[in-house]
Design a protein around this motif. Structure first.
Motif, PDB file in Angstrom:
ATOM      1  N   ASN A 158       0.534  -1.245   0.176  1.00  6.48           N
ATOM      2  CA  ASN A 158       0.009  -0.451  -0.219  1.00  6.48           C
ATOM      3  C   ASN A 158       0.916   1.105   0.027  1.00  6.48           C
ATOM      4  O   ASN A 158       0.554   2.010  -0.619  1.00  6.48           O
ATOM      5  CB  ASN A 158      -1.159   0.072   1.448  1.00  6.48           C
ATOM      6  CG  ASN A 158      -1.581  -0.606   0.879  1.00  6.48           C
ATOM      7  OD1 ASN A 158      -2.796  -0.120   0.813  1.00  6.48           O
ATOM      8  ND2 ASN A 158      -2.406  -2.689   1.008  1.00  6.48           N
ATOM      9  N   GLY A 169       2.365   1.879  -3.627  1.00  5.36           N
ATOM     10  CA  GLY A 169       1.646   2.211  -4.558  1.00  5.36           C
ATOM     11  C   GLY A 169       1.641   0.576  -4.801  1.00  5.36           C
ATOM     12  O   GLY A 169       1.457   0.989  -6.714  1.00  5.36           O
ATOM     13  N   THR A 218      -3.178   2.256  -4.890  1.00  9.07           N
ATOM     14  CA  THR A 218      -3.497   3.371  -4.365  1.00  9.07           C
ATOM     15  C   THR A 218      -2.530   4.323  -3.792  1.00  9.07           C
ATOM     16  O   THR A 218      -0.848   3.991  -4.451  1.00  9.07           O
ATOM     17  CB  THR A 218      -3.500   2.439  -2.327  1.00  9.07           C
ATOM     18  OG1 THR A 218      -2.310   1.730  -2.016  1.00  9.07           O
ATOM     19  CG2 THR A 218      -4.353   1.443  -2.556  1.00  9.07           C
ATOM     20  N   SER A 219      -2.427   5.148  -3.328  1.00  4.74           N
ATOM     21  CA  SER A 219      -2.350   6.694  -3.147  1.00  4.74           C
ATOM     22  C   SER A 219      -0.532   6.528  -2.298  1.00  4.74           C
ATOM     23  O   SER A 219       0.211   7.360  -1.931  1.00  4.74           O
ATOM     24  CB  SER A 219      -3.275   7.407  -2.981  1.00  4.74           C
ATOM     25  OG  SER A 219      -3.327   7.952  -1.433  1.00  4.74           O
ATOM     26  N   GLY A 220      -0.675   5.512  -1.374  1.00  4.23           N
ATOM     27  CA  GLY A 220      -0.089   5.356   0.036  1.00  4.23           C
ATOM     28  C   GLY A 220      -0.373   6.696   1.302  1.00  4.23           C
ATOM     29  O   GLY A 220       0.311   6.677   1.853  1.00  4.23           O
ATOM     30  N   SER A 221      -1.357   6.879   0.641  1.00  3.84           N
ATOM     31  CA  SER A 221      -1.776   7.715   2.340  1.00  3.84           C
ATOM     32  C   SER A 221      -1.211   7.414   3.328  1.00  3.84           C
ATOM     33  O   SER A 221      -1.985   6.572   3.400  1.00  3.84           O
ATOM     34  CB  SER A 221      -2.741   8.902   1.886  1.00  3.84           C
ATOM     35  OG  SER A 221      -3.985   7.717   1.495  1.00  3.84           O
ATOM     36  N   ARG A 223      -5.395   5.514   4.185  1.00  2.00           N
ATOM     37  CA  ARG A 223      -5.776   5.037   3.264  1.00  2.00           C
ATOM     38  C   ARG A 223      -4.743   3.698   3.913  1.00  2.00           C
ATOM     39  O   ARG A 223      -5.683   2.473   3.716  1.00  2.00           O
ATOM     40  CB  ARG A 223      -5.202   4.583   1.584  1.00  2.00           C
ATOM     41  CG  ARG A 223      -5.998   5.964   0.749  1.00  2.00           C
ATOM     42  CD  ARG A 223      -7.186   5.085  -0.004  1.00  2.00           C
ATOM     43  NE  ARG A 223      -6.981   3.739  -0.361  1.00  2.00           N
ATOM     44  CZ  ARG A 223      -7.529   3.557  -1.486  1.00  2.00           C
ATOM     45  NH1 ARG A 223      -7.841   4.793  -1.954  1.00  2.00           N
ATOM     46  NH2 ARG A 223      -7.356   2.541  -1.783  1.00  2.00           N
ATOM     47  N   PRO A 225       4.387  10.178   2.878  1.00  6.11           N
ATOM     48  CA  PRO A 225       4.700  11.105   1.753  1.00  6.11           C
ATOM     49  C   PRO A 225       5.412  12.485   1.801  1.00  6.11           C
ATOM     50  O   PRO A 225       4.684  13.122   2.923  1.00  6.11           O
ATOM     51  CB  PRO A 225       3.200  10.638   1.484  1.00  6.11           C
ATOM     52  CG  PRO A 225       2.436  10.615   2.430  1.00  6.11           C
ATOM     53  CD  PRO A 225       3.633  10.214   3.218  1.00  6.11           C
TER      54      PRO A 225
END
Length: 308
Positions: free
Chosen positions: A96, A99, A103-106, A109, A166
């Motif tokens: 995760n 990415g 997924t955005s890796g936020s 999430r 991030p």
């Protein structure tokens, strides 16, 4: 067996506390040097996959040692399911964060993934108990298995979340919190050995003193200030004030994390969590002070240093 003179051979002398400390410190330095070298590699595949491999190794071995403490205590757990769950949790978080699952890796999430995973893990534990014909201590087995997963892989996962945070150079924050934590351990040992007189909690850890606790805080603050002075430019939001506050918090929680593992070992009647390093101890003996500092560093990074 006696020797030629008929006398019994002299057993090898047990290592002193100082020798054990030096061996553990050397093991920690070698281990984290490998991690840090991978993190700062110019090859993204190396920096990501070597780091992930080390994290999985630490999580799997540390969790196996924890379940070993549980078994030594004559308690029940679903060891196989716990180890399998630990591997899935570490792998899912890594995929995760990087990415690889689209997924955005936020942070949100990743937190949603971990929450969903823990729900399914508990459901799996309950199903195992439904079909278990020999284990009548369902509450105990589910509790010990779940706690092991939370204590080792879940806490270690915060190292991944720091590294892949991030918008920042996460490897600097990861290096920072490891260095400060280990300097806290060093300060506690040397100050406690030199002037330690007043025991903290002797029923849990006879060697821990209040003087050593003060040394842990002092050395961790000094190490934090030095680190930020030289590398703070790479750490978004970091300042002298944050360095002092984090030095205090990380130094304090490093001592608490060490005491928590000492509590588990004492209940299991073991001096070390394992024998992975002969004469030194196990993986948990190297990780104990880091486990609770990882989420603290992550939360401070997310909600203080990078807060809008």
């Amino acid at each position: 067996m006696s020797d030629a003179t008929g006398s019994m051979p002299t057993p090898p002398a047990s290592p002193t506390k100082f020798e054990i400390f030096l061996r553990r410190l050397l093991s920690a330095v070698v281990l984290w040097t490998i991690v840090i070298a991978a993190l700062f590699s110019s090859n993204p595949s190396v920096s990501q996959w070597v780091f992930f491999a080390v994290m999985v190794f630490l999580a799997f071995t540390g969790l196996a040692e924890f379940y070993g403490l549980v078994e030594r205590r004559d308690l029940v757990c679903f060891k196989g399911w716990g180890l399998f769950g630990g591997l899935l949790l570490m792998t899912g978080t890594f995929l995760n964060l990087t990415g690889r699952l689209g997924t955005s890796g936020s942070p949100a999430r990743v937190n949603d993934f971990e929450t969903s995973f823990l729900i399914l893990f508990v459901l799996g534990l309950c199903l195992l108990q439904f079909f278990s014909r020999s284990n009548t201590a369902g509450i105990l087995a589910i509790s010990t298995t779940l706690f092991g997963l939370m204590y080792v892989p879940w806490l270690l996962n915060f190292m991944q979340k720091i590294n892949f945070f991030p918008g920042v150079a996460g490897h600097y924050y990861l290096l920072y919190f490891i260095v400060i934590t280990k300097f806290s351990d060093t300060g506690a040992y040397f100050v406690g050995s030199l002037i330690g007189r007043h025991k903290m909690i002797p029923r849990i850890s006879p060697g821990k003193t209040w003087e050593g606790f003060g040394g842990a805080i002092l050395v961790s603050v000094l190490a934090s200030l030095v680190f930020v002075h030289f590398l703070g430019a790479h750490m978004l939001g970091m300042s002298t004030g944050h360095a002092i506050l984090l030095g205090i918090i990380l130094g304090l929680c490093a001592v608490v994390g060490d005491l928590i593992e000492s509590l588990f070992k004492r209940e299991a009647g073991m001096k070390d969590s394992g024998s992975f390093f002969p004469g030194i101890g196990g993986i948990l003996d190297l990780l104990d002070s880091l486990l609770f500092n990882a989420p603290i560093m992550y939360l401070y990074l997310r909600h203080v240093l990078t807060a809008p």
